[in-house]
Design a protein around this motif. Structure first.
Motif, mmCIF file in Angstrom:
data_model
loop_
_atom_site.group_PDB
_atom_site.id
_atom_site.type_symbol
_atom_site.label_atom_id
_atom_site.label_comp_id
_atom_site.label_asym_id
_atom_site.label_seq_id
_atom_site.Cartn_x
_atom_site.Cartn_y
_atom_site.Cartn_z
ATOM 1 N N ILE A 442 -41.174 -62.262 34.737
ATOM 2 C CA ILE A 442 -42.275 -62.007 33.799
ATOM 3 C C ILE A 442 -43.598 -62.611 34.292
ATOM 4 C CG2 ILE A 442 -43.126 -62.430 31.456
ATOM 5 C CD1 ILE A 442 -40.400 -61.932 30.401
ATOM 6 N N PRO A 443 -43.614 -63.889 34.735
ATOM 7 C CA PRO A 443 -44.896 -64.387 35.262
ATOM 8 C C PRO A 443 -45.415 -63.547 36.427
ATOM 9 C CG PRO A 443 -43.384 -66.197 34.920
ATOM 10 C CD PRO A 443 -42.600 -64.945 34.673
ATOM 11 N N LEU A 444 -44.501 -63.103 37.287
ATOM 12 C CA LEU A 444 -44.944 -62.309 38.431
ATOM 13 C C LEU A 444 -45.544 -60.986 37.973
ATOM 14 C CD1 LEU A 444 -42.145 -62.845 41.104
ATOM 15 C CD2 LEU A 444 -44.442 -63.772 41.070
ATOM 16 N N MET A 446 -46.793 -60.270 35.017
ATOM 17 C CA MET A 446 -48.066 -60.519 34.336
ATOM 18 C C MET A 446 -49.162 -60.793 35.357
ATOM 19 S SD MET A 446 -46.799 -62.825 31.115
ATOM 20 C CE MET A 446 -48.391 -63.335 30.465
ATOM 21 N N GLY A 447 -48.815 -61.574 36.387
ATOM 22 C CA GLY A 447 -49.789 -61.857 37.441
ATOM 23 C C GLY A 447 -50.197 -60.578 38.152
ATOM 24 N N ALA A 448 -49.200 -59.742 38.434
ATOM 25 C CA ALA A 448 -49.492 -58.496 39.145
ATOM 26 C C ALA A 448 -50.418 -57.617 38.314
ATOM 27 C CB ALA A 448 -48.196 -57.761 39.452
ATOM 28 N N THR A 450 -52.929 -58.444 36.649
ATOM 29 C CA THR A 450 -54.337 -58.787 36.826
ATOM 30 C C THR A 450 -54.938 -58.109 38.054
ATOM 31 O OG1 THR A 450 -53.700 -60.772 38.003
ATOM 32 C CG2 THR A 450 -54.209 -61.034 35.682
ATOM 33 N N ALA A 677 -55.108 -64.391 50.030
ATOM 34 C CA ALA A 677 -54.937 -64.255 48.584
ATOM 35 C C ALA A 677 -55.339 -65.544 47.880
ATOM 36 C CB ALA A 677 -53.493 -63.896 48.255
ATOM 37 N N TYR A 678 -54.846 -66.679 48.384
ATOM 38 C CA TYR A 678 -55.172 -67.947 47.747
ATOM 39 C C TYR A 678 -56.655 -68.254 47.856
ATOM 40 C CZ TYR A 678 -50.552 -69.370 46.358
ATOM 41 O OH TYR A 678 -49.359 -69.445 45.706
ATOM 42 N N ALA A 681 -58.438 -66.509 45.224
ATOM 43 C CA ALA A 681 -58.165 -67.054 43.897
ATOM 44 C C ALA A 681 -58.866 -68.386 43.680
ATOM 45 C CB ALA A 681 -56.668 -67.213 43.689
ATOM 46 N N TYR A 688 -59.270 -63.855 40.631
ATOM 47 C CA TYR A 688 -57.818 -63.758 40.490
ATOM 48 C C TYR A 688 -57.326 -62.322 40.625
ATOM 49 C CZ TYR A 688 -57.813 -68.566 38.916
ATOM 50 O OH TYR A 688 -57.957 -69.917 38.862
ATOM 51 N N ALA A 691 -57.129 -61.526 44.195
ATOM 52 C CA ALA A 691 -55.997 -62.241 44.797
ATOM 53 C C ALA A 691 -54.685 -61.560 44.419
ATOM 54 C CB ALA A 691 -55.993 -63.694 44.331
ATOM 55 N N ALA A 692 -54.588 -61.154 43.160
ATOM 56 C CA ALA A 692 -53.357 -60.507 42.706
ATOM 57 C C ALA A 692 -53.156 -59.181 43.429
ATOM 58 C CB ALA A 692 -53.406 -60.287 41.198
ATOM 59 N N ALA A 695 -51.568 -59.948 46.525
ATOM 60 C CA ALA A 695 -50.162 -60.264 46.280
ATOM 61 C C ALA A 695 -49.346 -58.986 46.112
ATOM 62 C CB ALA A 695 -50.032 -61.162 45.051
ATOM 63 N N VAL A 696 -49.899 -58.040 45.376
ATOM 64 C CA VAL A 696 -49.176 -56.780 45.160
ATOM 65 C C VAL A 696 -48.990 -56.046 46.491
ATOM 66 C CG1 VAL A 696 -49.313 -54.504 44.090
ATOM 67 C CG2 VAL A 696 -49.878 -56.524 42.759
#
Lengths: 721, 309
Positions: A442-444, A446-448, A450, A677-678, A681, A688, A691-692, A695-696
């Protein structure tokens, strides 16, 4: 009606105790040692609600503030540097100081640093900037200007190697020189200022200081301090914190920074103003504001003055003769670090440009223009809000497709039976599904999510695929320019593959040797060999960086020793000046850190090789090598496979070593994708969403590659003869 | 989609599963030649030197009263002192021994992570190794996928979820986070280990009247001991060295784990390297002790390929 009243009572009970109950005041800070003691001593004089002080490492400070304060879990007041105000204001984690500020007590420079748009946002505590440390055992006079110090090169007292310890590779310290050339760290209207003839002159001067051996080329704080303590440099440009390193070991005094002869102006350092800030919840409480006043009060300043030479931001504190007074005087001419959010985007491109000049990879004009390009890139306007319709349609279409497929599957006769047959297995996996689903997936996801947005907080808006388009088109620049997605991807793939190759090769060889039944001292070897895994990597990675220092590193010492002993023509290498050597340095560090894990996994896998199979192979006349190749290796392969796959994925996404060892040098070329990415962010304006999107993309790439390798037919296992 | 797993584990053990005599411990009863022994020790000594050399610098830093001069080849402490070690280890807050408390936190959190992680992962890995069920392939892929996604944007959502679960500022919350992040690797590692264990072993036990669960407990788990030791060690280590989550999720000094405490010695402008080095060495001792204990389970020949009897 009765129930409504009961509900109201319950609500009131819920709300009011929070107001009426004595609530302790939460105070966060980043101090340790004596500074922490001083703060606690000051707070001990507080008569109101109890104060809960918490010291937090600075790496985690900003993110913890940003996560905790909006949820009401944060501090009521905290100590931070004034130049973060712009960012904190955007994140809404700081409120105006109002009556927490004692009027007329603080120096105008400090006040200007905590004021934004005419509003005072923090209460200044102390002012830190660099000045000139002089080893009075080595030299008696301070030359009139920087050029005068430079002229000491070649006629230094016995034992000294360089006239001056100065870090030209960092904007923070180089800014003192830039200011002497009238180049501020940030231009009018939040524009890039490090450009034009004056900035070029300053950069060229820094280069000439290195070339004329006035300053050591790779100097950082640790090296400078070592050299000064050993009497190898008579002058060092550093701040009040440097005094703590020196203890009573060197006789020194502190002087104002010298002038620059070329411009006739003094060097003016950057000023950091440490201050007390109030979170919105804290600012609403009168007692919290009173506590802030106490911490920044005169008594407090006197307590802190006993600690060291960091000057107070107050004007009513008598300073003792010596370093403290010099630092206070220096602070008056210093330039406060701009609190504007834009300043956050200056550091990285500025440092890169400066290093490029110092490496002589480009002229000052070219490198600084490139820096401006990078700065503008980070500061580019965020994409406009887009209509969510295309994404919604895509999601809908994909959803429909799967719904259709599943419906067809479900209608199939076998499905019900299979589901029934699956039920016992679900009992075994249920808790893993819940744990991983809730806290990892779920955190991933939700992060994705963004990744399709830009901006922060209320200004956050849906922008469709704009972030992805921008990344994949290298933000409109050349597709193979430094920092472009494709170039970084190439480096990342190489990084992951080469690392894992060495991890597995070294790990397997050592494990094979260590699992020999006749080996003596097995347990000792095993424990000694996991040391790289056991010692916290933060310090060992930095030790490796130190070992690769061109002038003073152990690797260079080995090269010198080799060339001396064997008469080889080898020169120590500037490891971080070219891509391949910097990559090698990162690689050596990461291989060192990673092989013990593979070794342990292999040791575990080897235990599953049945002794009787090996025995049978031996009876059949297989040689040792044949048994290894035809029995042992094929048998440990399935157990090693997950570690190798995951190891590759982890290495693909692990940038600690790159960050700590090469720091991306030269010119960001050794960075890997996740480091980009970092950076977006955290160091590039908290984008963010951007950065996301990185990540995706990383996720899509990795899953694509694993799907490809998955479909390859398993090579048929060879049978032992 | 569902694979035929009527003989699970059959695909994984490539060697011939020849019924063999009850297995005897030592494979290479042959005495290795002197040359081989010397060679083995030579490689190991070389590897140990490679492992230890950078750490010697840390040791030298931790015990030096003065900073060593730059450019040395072999680091030795200058003006040896225990002052840094004492400053770190004897840290107090009021009358409580803060460092001891924080060391205990680290050990408890990491041990709990290892235990919870393994307990969650073992049954799942077993199900993946032995059963066929709907959604198995998808699940495995999702599990692998969690490892591919950089966590760059997931810190805030995680914080919100823990807040919702009332687990913020608790060590339990930290353990739960660590355990769930260590679970995917543990599952993959254990699944491979379970698959390497011949299914005949369990079937034999079940023929003897054991339920599947009993067979799992008495036959499979003991045989998978090495893999469990490796995964537990891994989960322990990842919790033991983690810093960012611990610093972000915990709100009290007496709850902090050691990495957070150590990291405080590194300031933005100024770092107390001597203390950090001393602390880093202290921190690694329990890990090495733990590994010393765990490595006894990593001995070749714990499992036998054949069915006894």
């Amino acid at each position: 009606m009765k129930r409504l009243a009961a509900l109201l009572v319950a609500l009131v009970a819920l709300v009011f105790p929070a107001v009426a109950r004595a609530t302790p005041i939460r105070l966060w800070h980043g101090y340790r040692g004596d500074e922490e003691k001083a703060l606690l001593q000051i707070v001990a004089a507080w008569k109101g609600e109890p104060v809960e002080a918490l010291s937090i490492p600075f790496d985690a400070y900003d993110s913890k503030l940003a996560a905790a304060i909006p949820l009401g879990e944060g501090p009521d007041l905290y100590i931070a540097e004034a130049h973060h105000l712009g960012e904190y204001r955007v994140k809404k984690i700081v409120a105006p100081a109002a009556d927490a500020l004692e009027s007329g007590a603080f120096s105008p420079t400090a006040l200007s640093a905590v004021t934004m748009d005419g509003v005072v946002y923090a209460v200044p505590l102390s002012q830190k900037c660099v000045a000139l440390y002089v080893n009075t055992g080595l030299v008696s006079d301070v030359p009139a200007d920087l050029e005068g110090i430079a002229e000491l090169a070649g006629k230094l007292p016995q034992g000294a190697l360089y006239p001056l310890g100065y870090e030209p590779r960092q904007l923070y310290s180089l800014a003192a020189l830039l200011n002497a050339f009238d180049v501020p760290p940030l231009g009018e209207g939040d524009q890039w200022s490090l450009i034009g003839p004056r900035a070029e002159k300053a950069a060229e001067m820094a280069l000439s200081l290195v070339e004329k051996k006035v300053i050591p080329e790779d100097a950082d704080t640790a090296l400078t301090s070592t050299l000064f303590r050993a009497g190898q440099v008579p002058f060092v440009i550093s701040g009040p914190w440097f005094a703590a390193d020196l203890g009573g070991l060197v006789k020194y005094r502190v002087a104002l920074l010298p002038k620059v002869r070329a411009t006739g102006k003094p060097m003016r350092p950057l000023l950091t103003v440490e201050s007390v800030m109030l979170s919105p919840q804290g600012a609403a409480r009168a007692d919290v504001r009173a506590l802030a006043r106490l911490i920044a009060g005169r008594e407090g300043a006197l307590v802190r003055a006993r600690l060291g030479p960091t000057p107070s931001a107050r004007t009513d504190v008598e300073l003792p003769e010596g370093p403290a007074r010099v630092f206070a005087e220096q602070a008056q001419t210093a330039v406060p670090i701009p609190a504007s959010v834009a300043m956050g985007a200056v550091w990285e491109p500025a440092n890169q440009a400066i290093r490029k000049v110092l490496r002589k990879d480009a002229t000052a004009a070219v490198a600084l223009a490139e820096g401006k390009g990078r700065f503008d890139n980070v500061r580019r306007p965020l994409p406009d809000a887009a209509s969510p319709v295309p994404l919604a349609m895509l999601v809908g279409a994909v959803g429909l497709y799967f719904a259709f497929r599943w419906a067809r599957l479900a209608r199939a006769e076998r499905w019900g039976q299979e589901l029934k047959k699956s039920l016992p297995a679900y009992r075994y996996v249920a808790h893993a599904v819940v744990a991983v689903g809730l806290l990892v997936i779920i955190p991933l996801v939700m992060g994705a999510g963004t990744a399709f947005t830009a901006g922060n907080d209320e200004a956050r808006r849906y922008v469709g695929f704009a972030n992805f388009v921008s990344i994949l088109t290298a933000r409109g620049g050349s597709l193979l320019a430094s920092g472009s997605f494709y170039l970084v991807l190439g480096v990342t793939v190489m990084w992951a593959v080469v690392n894992v190759f060495f991890h597995v090769a070294i790990g397997v060889v050592l494990a094979l040797i260590l699992s020999r039944p006749t080996l003596r001292l097995k347990a000792m070897y095993r424990v000694l060999l996991i040391i790289p895994w056991a010692v916290p990597s933060y310090i060992t990675a930095l030790t490796w960086k130190g070992m690769f220092d061109r002038q003073f590193g152990a690797v260079s010492a080995v090269i010198r020793w080799l060339s001396h002993t064997f008469g080889l023509q080898m020169e120590p290498i500037a490891w971080f000046s070219s891509f391949w050597t910097a990559f090698t340095a990162n690689l050596a560090t990461n291989v060192w850190l990673g092989f013990p894990f593979m070794m342990v996994v292999t040791l575990g896998a080897l235990t599953a090789v049945p002794a009787d199979v090996l025995e049978a192979a031996k009876v059949d006349g297989a040689t040792r090598w044949q048994r290894l190749r035809l029995v042992t290796l094929p048998m440990i392969r399935p157990t090693l496979a997950p570690a190798v796959t995951l190891g590759t994925i982890w290495t693909f996404n692990m940038f600690n070593v790159v960050f700590l060892v090469s720091g991306g040098d030269p010119d960001g070329t050794t960075n890997i994708l996740v480091a980009e990415a970092y950076a977006w962010a955290f160091t590039r304006q908290n984008q963010y969403g951007y950065a996301a999107a990185y990540a995706v993309l990383i996720f899509l790439l990795l899953s694509f590659v694993t799907r490809l390798t998955e479909q390859k037919p398993e090579p048929t296992a060879k049978e032992a003869h | 989609m569902a694979k035929d797993v009527s003989h699970p584990g059959a695909a994984s053990g490539p060697g011939p599963r020849a019924p063999a005599a009850p297995f005897t411990h030592d494979v290479s009863t042959e005495e290795p030649s002197l040359f081989e022994s010397v060679g083995a020790h030579f490689i190991l000594v070389l590897a140990v030197a490679f492992s230890l050399y950078p750490v010697l610098w840390v040791v030298s830093r931790a015990f030096s009263g003065a900073q060593p001069a730059a450019g040395e080849l072999f680091p030795l402490p200058h003006q040896p002192t225990l002052a840094h070690l004492e400053a770190v280890v004897l840290a107090k807050q009021g009358s409580t021994w803060l460092f001891g408390r924080q060391l205990a936190n680290s050990l408890v959190v990491s041990a709990a992570t290892a235990a919870v992680g393994v307990i969650i992962a073992v049954p799942t890995a077993y199900a993946l190794a032995r059963f066929s069920f709907l959604g198995k392939d998808r699940g495995v892929r999702a599990l692998l996928a969690t490892q591919m996604f950089p966590t760059v944007a997931s810190a805030i959502p995680l914080y919100l979820i823990l807040n919702w679960l009332h687990l913020l500022n608790t060590r339990t919350g930290l353990v739960v986070c660590y355990a769930s992040t260590s679970v995917p690797f543990a599952i993959f590692q254990l699944r491979a280990a379970f698959e390497a264990i011949p299914v005949d072993l369990e079937e034999a036990a079940m023929v003897d009247g054991a339920t599947r669960f009993e067979a799992f407990l008495r036959v499979v788990l003991p045989a998978a001991r090495p893999a469990i030791a490796v995964t537990a060690l891994f989960a322990f280590m990842s919790a033991y060295n983690e810093f960012i989550l611990a610093a972000t999720l915990l709100g009290k000094e007496e709850m902090f784990t050691l990495p957070v405490v150590l990291k405080r010695f590194i300031g933005e402008y100024h770092a107390e390297w001597e203390k950090f080095a001393a602390g880093a060495l202290v921190v690694s001792i329990p890990v090495m002790a733990l590994f010393y204990l765990a490595q006894r389970h990593l001995v070749a020949g714990l499992t036998s390929g054949g069915v006894k009897g």
